[in-house]
Design a protein around this motif. Sequence first.
Motif, PDB file in Angstrom:
ATOM      1  N   THR A 142      -2.503  10.103  -4.822  1.00 24.59           N
ATOM      2  CA  THR A 142      -3.380   8.954  -5.020  1.00 24.59           C
ATOM      3  C   THR A 142      -2.877   7.794  -4.173  1.00 24.59           C
ATOM      4  N   GLU A 143      -3.780   7.032  -3.643  1.00 24.65           N
ATOM      5  CA  GLU A 143      -3.421   5.859  -2.852  1.00 24.65           C
ATOM      6  C   GLU A 143      -3.645   4.610  -3.692  1.00 24.65           C
ATOM      7  N   ILE A 144      -2.692   3.692  -3.616  1.00 23.12           N
ATOM      8  CA  ILE A 144      -2.735   2.528  -4.486  1.00 23.12           C
ATOM      9  C   ILE A 144      -2.087   1.338  -3.803  1.00 23.12           C
ATOM     10  N   THR A 145      -2.567   0.151  -4.124  1.00 20.56           N
ATOM     11  CA  THR A 145      -1.937  -1.086  -3.672  1.00 20.56           C
ATOM     12  C   THR A 145      -1.139  -1.654  -4.833  1.00 20.56           C
ATOM     13  N   ILE A 146       0.177  -1.737  -4.641  1.00 21.10           N
ATOM     14  CA  ILE A 146       1.069  -2.155  -5.722  1.00 21.10           C
ATOM     15  C   ILE A 146       1.343  -3.649  -5.607  1.00 21.10           C
ATOM     16  N   ASN A 147       0.924  -4.393  -6.624  1.00 18.44           N
ATOM     17  CA  ASN A 147       1.216  -5.817  -6.708  1.00 18.44           C
ATOM     18  C   ASN A 147       1.791  -6.128  -8.088  1.00 18.44           C
ATOM     19  N   ASP A 171       0.842  -1.199   0.000  1.00 19.41           N
ATOM     20  CA  ASP A 171       0.000   0.000   0.000  1.00 19.41           C
ATOM     21  C   ASP A 171       0.877   1.250   0.000  1.00 19.41           C
ATOM     22  N   ARG A 172       0.637   2.135  -0.951  1.00 18.15           N
ATOM     23  CA  ARG A 172       1.458   3.341  -1.087  1.00 18.15           C
ATOM     24  C   ARG A 172       0.580   4.555  -1.353  1.00 18.15           C
ATOM     25  N   ARG A 173       1.098   5.711  -0.932  1.00 20.22           N
ATOM     26  CA  ARG A 173       0.492   6.989  -1.317  1.00 20.22           C
ATOM     27  C   ARG A 173       1.473   7.658  -2.262  1.00 20.22           C
ATOM     28  N   LEU A 174       1.083   7.846  -3.491  1.00 19.61           N
ATOM     29  CA  LEU A 174       1.939   8.452  -4.503  1.00 19.61           C
ATOM     30  C   LEU A 174       1.606   9.934  -4.637  1.00 19.61           C
ATOM     31  N   ILE A 175       2.666  10.758  -4.623  1.00 19.95           N
ATOM     32  CA  ILE A 175       2.502  12.209  -4.690  1.00 19.95           C
ATOM     33  C   ILE A 175       3.255  12.730  -5.907  1.00 19.95           C
ATOM     34  N   ASP A 176       2.565  13.447  -6.757  1.00 20.09           N
ATOM     35  CA  ASP A 176       3.190  14.052  -7.928  1.00 20.09           C
ATOM     36  C   ASP A 176       4.156  15.138  -7.467  1.00 20.09           C
ATOM     37  N   ILE A 177       5.419  15.018  -7.862  1.00 20.90           N
ATOM     38  CA  ILE A 177       6.450  15.938  -7.381  1.00 20.90           C
ATOM     39  C   ILE A 177       6.266  17.341  -7.942  1.00 20.90           C
ATOM     40  N   GLU A 178       5.503  17.482  -9.024  1.00 17.63           N
ATOM     41  CA  GLU A 178       5.383  18.786  -9.669  1.00 17.63           C
ATOM     42  C   GLU A 178       4.130  19.558  -9.265  1.00 17.63           C
TER      43      GLU A 178
END
Length: 298
Positions: A240-245, A228-235
């Motif tokens: 967005t929160e996503i489960t990475i598999n 489970d990750r929260r991805l943040i656009d650096i710009e």
Amino acid sequence: MSSAVAESEPLLTPDLLARLERLELVSRKVFRGNIKGERRSRRKGQSVEFADFRNYVPGDDLRLIDWNLYARLDQLFLKLFQEEEDLHFYALVDCSGSMEFGKPSKLRVAKQLAAALGYIGLCRADRVCVSALGPPGRSAPVLRGRSNLWRMLQYLESVDGGHNVTLHDGVKDFSIRHSGSGICVLITDMMDKTGYESALRMLVGRRMDVFVMHVLSPEELDPPLRGDRRLIDIEDGDQTEITINSFVLERYRETVHAFIDGVKSFCSRRSIAYIPVATETPVDVVVTNYLRKRGVVR
């Protein structure tokens, strides 16, 4: 070697400088230089190096007639000499927030590539402008001669990232400030939510010989993320929160490769040379080996 040490090292090492001095930038088009330089032109002019003969036409300079040939053939021929001319070389460095990603950062690699190519141009007495696509109004000097290497390096060392100017606006600002034609190398990761197409069209519209160096890090091609990750656009800070598999990663890789293929196709249709650059590849290998094979230098 740690990333911190790599980021603090000089952009160009003495060994690389020595190797760059033997290279020359290659243009796929013929440009008319403003002043004479050290670059051999396809046009004929006046110099000490003989190139060819042509028939005399009334009004030609009588001093260029080959009188020895006239004595043997009883015909008037003009001696043509190889003209040497200068070339405009532009290296545009994307300084957006996404370019700060990676170890070493994409921006660091971009500055090294710009410095290396710029130095090749300086050694050949070309007119060199290395410019950051950052805040509008930031002017980069136009340099000529290897004695100006320190000025170019000083400018590049002062360039920092995080200037979220779109590629379109950055290229537009550059175009307003620099009207000359020549070789233009755009060094970028192409990650612009507004798109890259209009920026490239703008450069092609100026009849530039355009090269795109697409800089990407290994982590972008194959992210080392799971769970489970929260991805943040650096710009722009979008989250967005996503489960990475494994399924999500496979879809991501497909999307990235589709994006790269799209850039390649766009460039190919407009005679833009596309050159992928991985940040883990040493800059000296990229310039002296890879770019030579791609026809950027010789």
